[in-house]
Design an enzyme around this catalytic site. Sequence first.
Site, mmCIF file in Angstrom:
data_model
loop_
_atom_site.group_PDB
_atom_site.id
_atom_site.type_symbol
_atom_site.label_atom_id
_atom_site.label_comp_id
_atom_site.label_asym_id
_atom_site.label_seq_id
_atom_site.Cartn_x
_atom_site.Cartn_y
_atom_site.Cartn_z
ATOM 1 N N ASP A 30 7.569 -0.432 -14.612
ATOM 2 C CA ASP A 30 8.282 -1.610 -15.120
ATOM 3 C C ASP A 30 7.307 -2.780 -15.127
ATOM 4 O O ASP A 30 6.314 -2.777 -14.397
ATOM 5 C CB ASP A 30 9.492 -1.926 -14.228
ATOM 6 C CG ASP A 30 10.573 -2.692 -14.973
ATOM 7 O OD1 ASP A 30 11.636 -2.110 -15.228
ATOM 8 O OD2 ASP A 30 10.326 -3.866 -15.318
ATOM 9 N N GLU A 151 21.412 9.310 -23.420
ATOM 10 C CA GLU A 151 22.013 9.456 -22.092
ATOM 11 C C GLU A 151 23.505 9.165 -22.176
ATOM 12 O O GLU A 151 23.918 8.276 -22.889
ATOM 13 C CB GLU A 151 21.306 8.465 -21.155
ATOM 14 C CG GLU A 151 21.633 8.657 -19.721
ATOM 15 C CD GLU A 151 21.570 10.115 -19.326
ATOM 16 O OE1 GLU A 151 20.473 10.681 -19.330
ATOM 17 O OE2 GLU A 151 22.628 10.710 -19.019
ATOM 18 N N PHE A 152 24.299 9.925 -21.430
ATOM 19 C CA PHE A 152 25.757 9.751 -21.495
ATOM 20 C C PHE A 152 26.354 9.358 -20.152
ATOM 21 O O PHE A 152 27.543 9.526 -19.927
ATOM 22 C CB PHE A 152 26.409 11.039 -22.012
ATOM 23 C CG PHE A 152 25.931 11.417 -23.388
ATOM 24 C CD1 PHE A 152 26.463 10.792 -24.518
ATOM 25 C CD2 PHE A 152 24.921 12.347 -23.563
ATOM 26 C CE1 PHE A 152 26.005 11.107 -25.791
ATOM 27 C CE2 PHE A 152 24.448 12.673 -24.840
ATOM 28 C CZ PHE A 152 24.992 12.051 -25.953
ATOM 29 N N CYS A 263 27.652 -1.028 -22.852
ATOM 30 C CA CYS A 263 27.430 0.011 -23.862
ATOM 31 C C CYS A 263 28.396 -0.046 -25.041
ATOM 32 O O CYS A 263 27.969 -0.158 -26.182
ATOM 33 C CB CYS A 263 27.498 1.375 -23.206
ATOM 34 S SG CYS A 263 26.347 1.511 -21.834
ATOM 35 N N LYS A 266 28.064 -3.190 -27.324
ATOM 36 C CA LYS A 266 26.746 -3.213 -27.977
ATOM 37 C C LYS A 266 26.632 -2.078 -29.011
ATOM 38 O O LYS A 266 26.159 -2.289 -30.132
ATOM 39 C CB LYS A 266 25.683 -3.073 -26.882
ATOM 40 C CG LYS A 266 24.308 -2.657 -27.310
ATOM 41 C CD LYS A 266 23.350 -2.671 -26.120
ATOM 42 C CE LYS A 266 23.347 -1.384 -25.307
ATOM 43 N NZ LYS A 266 22.738 -0.231 -25.952
ATOM 44 N N ARG A 331 28.845 -7.383 -17.859
ATOM 45 C CA ARG A 331 28.569 -7.573 -19.279
ATOM 46 C C ARG A 331 29.816 -7.268 -20.125
ATOM 47 O O ARG A 331 30.423 -6.218 -20.003
ATOM 48 C CB ARG A 331 27.393 -6.696 -19.712
ATOM 49 C CG ARG A 331 26.062 -7.297 -19.285
ATOM 50 C CD ARG A 331 24.907 -6.398 -19.583
ATOM 51 N NE ARG A 331 24.809 -5.317 -18.632
ATOM 52 C CZ ARG A 331 23.851 -4.385 -18.667
ATOM 53 N NH1 ARG A 331 22.942 -4.414 -19.608
ATOM 54 N NH2 ARG A 331 23.819 -3.430 -17.761
#
Length: 445
Positions: A30, A151-152, A263, A266, A331
């Site tokens: 990162d 990814e789920f 998610c 977005k 969010r």
Amino acid sequence: MRIVMIGTGYVGLVSGVCFSDFGHDVVCVDKDASKIERLENGEIPIYEPGLEALLAKNVEAGRLSFTLDLEQALVGAEAIFIAVGTPTRRGDGHADLTYVMAAAEEIAKTATGYVVVVTKSTVPVGTNRKVADTIKTANPNLDFDVASNPEFLREGAAIDDFMRPDRVVVGVENERAGQVMSDIYRPLFLREFPIVTTDLESAEMIKYAANAFLATKITFINEIAALCEKTGADVREVSKGMGLDGRIGNKFLHAGPGYGGSCFPKDTSALARIGQDYASPMMITEAVIRVNDAIKLRMVEKLRDLCDGSFNGKKIAIFGVTFKPNTDDMRDAPSLTIVPALVGGGADVHAVDPQGRREGEALLPHVTWQADAYVAAKDADLVVILTEWNEFRALDLSRIASDMATARLADLRNIYNAVDAEAAGFDGYISVGRQPFQKTPETKC
Ligand code: UGA
């Protein structure tokens, strides 16, 4: 196998930790030095049940490390996962690919031997090819393939979703990349979890289609809930009766105050934009976005009605501000629409959330934070359950009702019922898609 994970956000960190638990040698990279330092000290920057212990176990075993240095991390790596953010681009609803493309550029500059560059971030159809073009242009001699591996996992259940997935989706262009991906997911192959191996575009589309479909399912039941309130039906009975049909399934049919999170909002927005770009409008998804926004506002009106048309001067206790339980993520949480409307209407809002306070303090001004639900509800005119945290599922309702100035309960997650609320001494109870209970008008808040 040595795996590099670029990005230590939700998806990157959970995936990196879980891959190391599979037995792979994982280096998470990162750019945020303070984040890397915290991770090196075993601290995780997000709240996700079980993650801290699994991270510690794999660091201890020498399979998991964290660094700022991509070049060093890449030595000997066979797969590099891009798991950086793809937020909604300001102004136009598209997924912002800045971080994905920056990662591709960096990989091109630093990788040497054959690698598979795997995109785990949620990206619009065509992005993997753009990643490949970017790398090829920047470093024509690099031997690499790209793969799409959406990814789920769900926040709050991320480790279990990763370790016991309904399926793994892998998009590749050739056998060589397919083999590397099979080796990575070998522990899941062996346990016979379905692996869908497909082309790049289909893999990218599966992710958006799945999230948009789930958002649609929730929104559909939320719209049915509104109609249930008008017609006298009970949405929980309707969900049960629908969900037992194997073609429909009982999951994601819980009516509530509207979906939120990092998610669904977005990804539905990005899918709608992709449809517009290809002149193939996603009319259902566009309607879902609008209806979900309207559902949050409908909740405000339901609360206002319960307060006789005005929030002014009322003390209102909010139980739960995160977009769902077991996360500290706020969010696009319904609380971000509902709480400001209460505050703006003149209410004195007291909130309690097991993990949401830190973010909540920054995002919800003029709210008093309490550590305890009973303290928040004391002398209140209304209690609103916004997030179905376990600790709000077994409250002593009689104690809450007797301590309130006016005993009203708005249960926007349908975890109680009117009979229990009345028995506990509430004067009024509303939920979503079920009949309210209300005592005589003069006792209203
Ligand atoms: C969602 C998907 O469920 C994951 O499969 C996917 O990997 C993830 O997005 C992602 O794209 O990364 P998540 O956002 O963590 O996961 O949360 P969900 O559990 O799906 O809940 C989303 C929202 O829908 C929450 O606000 C929740 O309260 C709401 N919801 C969910 C309902 O209102 N009713 C339901 O029946 C289910």
